[in-house]
Design an enzyme around this catalytic site. Structure first.
Site, PDB file in Angstrom:
ATOM      1  N   ARG A 181      -3.478  10.120   8.234  1.00  0.00           N
ATOM      2  CA  ARG A 181      -3.509   8.684   8.497  1.00  0.00           C
ATOM      3  C   ARG A 181      -3.020   7.907   7.279  1.00  0.00           C
ATOM      4  NH1 ARG A 181      -6.949   4.838   6.862  1.00  0.00           N
ATOM      5  NH2 ARG A 181      -8.287   6.393   5.887  1.00  0.00           N
ATOM      6  N   GLU A 239      -9.009   6.833  -6.876  1.00  0.00           N
ATOM      7  CA  GLU A 239      -7.946   7.524  -7.605  1.00  0.00           C
ATOM      8  C   GLU A 239      -7.520   6.754  -8.853  1.00  0.00           C
ATOM      9  OE1 GLU A 239      -6.096   7.900  -4.027  1.00  0.00           O
ATOM     10  OE2 GLU A 239      -6.095  10.073  -4.038  1.00  0.00           O
ATOM     11  N   HIS A 260     -13.663  12.142   4.489  1.00  0.00           N
ATOM     12  CA  HIS A 260     -13.493  10.697   4.572  1.00  0.00           C
ATOM     13  C   HIS A 260     -13.181  10.184   5.969  1.00  0.00           C
ATOM     14  CE1 HIS A 260     -12.798   6.749   3.036  1.00  0.00           C
ATOM     15  NE2 HIS A 260     -11.521   6.748   3.335  1.00  0.00           N
ATOM     16  N   GLN A 289      -9.346  14.017   6.818  1.00  0.00           N
ATOM     17  CA  GLN A 289      -8.938  13.596   5.473  1.00  0.00           C
ATOM     18  C   GLN A 289     -10.069  13.802   4.485  1.00  0.00           C
ATOM     19  OE1 GLN A 289      -7.727   9.493   5.425  1.00  0.00           O
ATOM     20  NE2 GLN A 289      -5.560  10.033   5.549  1.00  0.00           N
ATOM     21  N   LEU A 349     -17.155   7.672  -2.827  1.00  0.00           N
ATOM     22  CA  LEU A 349     -15.795   7.774  -3.356  1.00  0.00           C
ATOM     23  C   LEU A 349     -15.699   7.277  -4.789  1.00  0.00           C
ATOM     24  CD1 LEU A 349     -13.491   6.361  -0.522  1.00  0.00           C
ATOM     25  CD2 LEU A 349     -13.734   8.726  -1.247  1.00  0.00           C
ATOM     26  N   ARG A 378      -3.466  14.255  -3.014  1.00  0.00           N
ATOM     27  CA  ARG A 378      -4.891  14.440  -2.711  1.00  0.00           C
ATOM     28  C   ARG A 378      -5.232  15.873  -2.322  1.00  0.00           C
ATOM     29  NH1 ARG A 378      -6.946   9.253   0.856  1.00  0.00           N
ATOM     30  NH2 ARG A 378      -6.876   7.763  -0.857  1.00  0.00           N
ATOM     31  N   PHE A 391       0.863  -1.178   0.000  1.00  0.00           N
ATOM     32  CA  PHE A 391       0.000   0.000   0.000  1.00  0.00           C
ATOM     33  C   PHE A 391       0.901   1.230   0.000  1.00  0.00           C
ATOM     34  CE2 PHE A 391      -4.361   1.261   1.224  1.00  0.00           C
ATOM     35  CZ  PHE A 391      -5.053   0.106   0.922  1.00  0.00           C
ATOM     36  N   HIS A 448     -11.071  13.208   0.368  1.00  0.00           N
ATOM     37  CA  HIS A 448     -10.714  12.539  -0.872  1.00  0.00           C
ATOM     38  C   HIS A 448     -11.164  13.462  -2.003  1.00  0.00           C
ATOM     39  CE1 HIS A 448     -10.508   9.586  -4.041  1.00  0.00           C
ATOM     40  NE2 HIS A 448      -9.930   8.760  -3.208  1.00  0.00           N
TER      41      HIS A 448
END
Lengths: 586, 76
Positions: free
Chosen positions: A397, A255, A353, A240, A252, A286, A119, A242
């Site tokens: 995060r 991306e 988010h 956060q 969402l 972002r 990730f 998005h």
């Protein structure tokens, strides 16, 4: 009529991953455990977490918890507490194995070990090569965890109060928490649950914003209950966003769409990201893409009748490629926006988010408040999960660390409650004046007559939050926003319910949620206005740099007088050397 | 089941499901016949990931009786 009462050793409010993992620790002892949830437990928002859980198991690539810790500290933009982060990264490993034993069907490698995927933000050797740290149960990790923990709790005889709404915490004059007043949604009847320990695990508060990816249940209930009990919220300015949610809806759009060649345009059809990020364009970070979208809308180049969004184009890729590579996005566009992305652009806007801030706790889940020059534990109160702030995410995060947070600190809270119960064998005396105050919060909604509707005030509030405490944060915009929010808050007493029935009166629940939205939203707006730097998810064009000299500290917002306080970041880990702040470059 | 109760059952763990289920309840439920209303109540007892598969991902429900209702909920 007399108020119904029940007594338990421990009361857990919220039945997502944090609440259920706290409950299962307790349920495996002799403790009597109650879990209150406003929806059926497996409908908690944890179910939407499809990504996975980070743990340095080193099953796919070399890894260790210290590298995980480095990535988390760096990702937090050095606002995370390094003792809590070390604790989380070490505990990640036994936590994942415990889940495995509790029946979570993690995806496997051929050799039978738990599969781990790579990730963003994961590195080997303190910023070196890509690591593979995320454990997943196919694409339904959150559900698999909830389902397994729920089954284990049922087997261990945890008492579930499903579809009960928590009104307020009950506390004595010394500030100790004695339990909570809750309401059965089906009947509208209040119930007083006395407990020696209460754990808040109520999740996030994304619904404070008009456009959010959070489910409707995420209304900051536990955070607002803490505020009303005199407890501050910490680091609430860090939220956060998005960049691409479906406009006006919030779902969402991954991306990956821009990775496949999708791009953003304004009302003139201009690919505006070329102006904001000439090299990365639509693949910029972002916060850059989010701010660019909001700038286009603010400067009058938005699309649609309200000029309140921009467009994401994939139709130039052709129907065959859209169907093959982006089938989910095509479905989402058709279902939520009535648009076939293979032929028309999708309306998008930044969507709220995840909140990094929350109820301040130590690594054992105990809620802590400032006292004199130091801090003290609030007797009988714990918090875990998105509603809490340990703080392990700091200013931002990392992917795969949210499920980890809820599981590690839910478990830690449960284990600490067990110890706590050994020392406190008896219930503290009930405090009738606190019960009356909580009852007044409920009966206030019995007022009849003309007034503002819940929807009217909620819509205005959420729009104001989006415009003034969202991704675009300058002194002027936020200062104006705080004044508007206060004016809206002054109108709360004018809100009236039209339906006063008792049975499944969801409007009554929405009214109580509205109050919670106001309390948590205003905490965000104040904290954001006061932090005069850019760090992690809090990005200010008027203070574009991180300012470690003045602002490497945690914000604390108190509801009383909208007061702010600050406390230092804990930079000393438990056993290893401190990671000193550096420029955060990926 | 009373509509007020159904409205609460439409509160799910995912925003996507909240949206489509409430949209159906507001736009179509009252006009639906008893059979469809009963199917809707039964559908709400399913787990979120199952609803996600049938409603959001377009996977066919194992019981064909649900397909027309699911098509209506998808709203395409």
């Amino acid at each position: 009529m007399a108020l119904n009462k029940r007594r338990f050793d421990a009361l857990i409010i919220g039945a997502g991953g944090a609440g259920l993992n706290a409950a299962i620790q307790l349920a495996n002892t002799d403790a009597r455990v109650a879990v209150v949830s406003k929806v059926f437990p497996t409908r908690s928002h944890t179910v939407a977490a499809q990504g996975g859980v980070n743990a340095a198991l080193a099953n796919v690539l070399p890894d260790n918890w210290h590298w995980h810790m480095f990535d988390t500290v760096k990702g937090s933009d050095y606002l995370g507490d390094q003792d809590a982060i070390e604790f989380m990264c070490r505990e990640a490993i036994p936590t994942v194995y415990e889940l495995e034993h509790n029946g979570v069907p993690f995806s496997r490698l051929d050799d039978g070990k738990i599969y781990q995927r790579a990730f963003g933000g994961q590195s080997q050797d303190f910023g070196g090569a890509q690591a593979a740290r995320t454990c997943a149960a196919a694409d339904r990790t959150g559900h698999a965890i909830l389902h397994a923990l729920y089954q284990q709790n049922v087997r261990a005889r945890t008492h579930f109060f499903d579809e009960y709404f928590a009104i307020d915490l009950i506390r004595d004059d010394e500030g100790a928490i004695l339990g909570a007043l809750v309401m059965e949604i089906e009947t509208g009847e209040p119930l007083l649950i006395e407990a020696k320990a209460t754990v808040l695990a109520t999740g996030g508060c994304g619904q404070v914003y008009r456009t959010t990816s959070n489910a409707h249940i995420n209304t900051g209930d536990g955070m607002a209950m803490a505020l009303r009990a005199g407890i501050p919220l910490m680091d609430m300015e860090f939220f956060q966003f998005h960049p691409t949610g479906i406009a006006g809806r919030g779902m969402l759009i991954t991306e990956g769409v821009r990775g496949e060649g999708g791009y953003l345009v304004n009302r003139d059809g201009e690919r505006f990201m070329e102006r904001y990020a000439p090299n990365a364009k639509d693949l910029a970070s972002r916060d850059v893409v989010s701010r660019a979208i909001v700038t286009e809308v603010k400067e009058g180049r938005g699309c649609g009748p309200q000029a309140d969004h921009v467009l994401l184009k994939v139709d130039h890729l052709g129907e065959e490629i859209v169907s093959k590579r982006l089938p989910g996005i095509r479905e989402s566009g058709r279902i939520f926006a009535g648009v076939d992305a293979a032929h028309e652009p999708l309306p998008v806007f930044p969507t709220a988010h995840y909140v990094m801030g929350g109820i301040p706790t130590d690594p054992y889940g105990r809620v802590i408040v400032p006292q004199g020059t130091g801090e003290e534990v609030v007797p009988g109160l714990y918090a875990a999960g998105e509603c809490a702030c340990v703080s392990v995410h700091g200013a931002n995060r990392l992917g795969g660390n949210s499920l980890l947070d809820i599981l590690v600190f839910g478990r830690a809270a449960g284990l600490d409650v067990i110890e706590n119960l050994q020392e406190h064998k008896n219930h503290r005396p009930m405090n009738e004046s606190s019960v009356e105050a909580a009852m007044a919060r409920l009966t206030r909604w019995d007022q009849k007559g003309e007034g503002i509707s819940i929807r009217e005030l909620r819509d205005e509030f959420r729009k104001t939050m989006e415009d003034h405490a969202g991704v675009f944060r300058t002194e002027e915009i936020m200062g104006e926003g705080v004044e508007k929010l206060k004016a809206l808050r002054d109108r709360l007493p004018e809100v009236r319910l039209h339906d006063h029935s008792k049975v499944f009166n969801t409007a009554r629940v929405e009214a109580l949620e509205l109050e919670n939205l106001f309390d948590t939203g205003i905490a965000i707006a104040y904290s954001a206005l006061m932090r005069k730097e850019s760090r992690g998810a809090h990005s200010r064009p008027d203070y574009p740099d991180r300012d470690d000299t003045n602002w490497m500290k945690h914000s604390l917002y108190f509801r009383e007088d909208d007061r702010m306080d600050y406390k230092p970041v804990r930079t000393k880990p438990l056993t290893v050397e401190t990671f000193p702040p550096k420029a955060r470059v990926y | 089941m009373a509509k007020a109760s159904l409205r609460w059952q439409c509160r799910r763990g995912m925003l996507e499901l909240d949206f489509v289920l409430e949209r159906y309840l507001d736009r179509h439920y009252d006009a639906a016949d008893q059979t469809e209303q009963g199917l809707f109540a039964r559908l709400l007892s399913a787990q979120d990931p199952e609803l996600q598969l049938w409603i959001l991902n377009g996977v066919t429900h194992p019981d064909p009786a649900f397909q027309p209702l699911i098509a209506k909920i998808r709203g395409i």
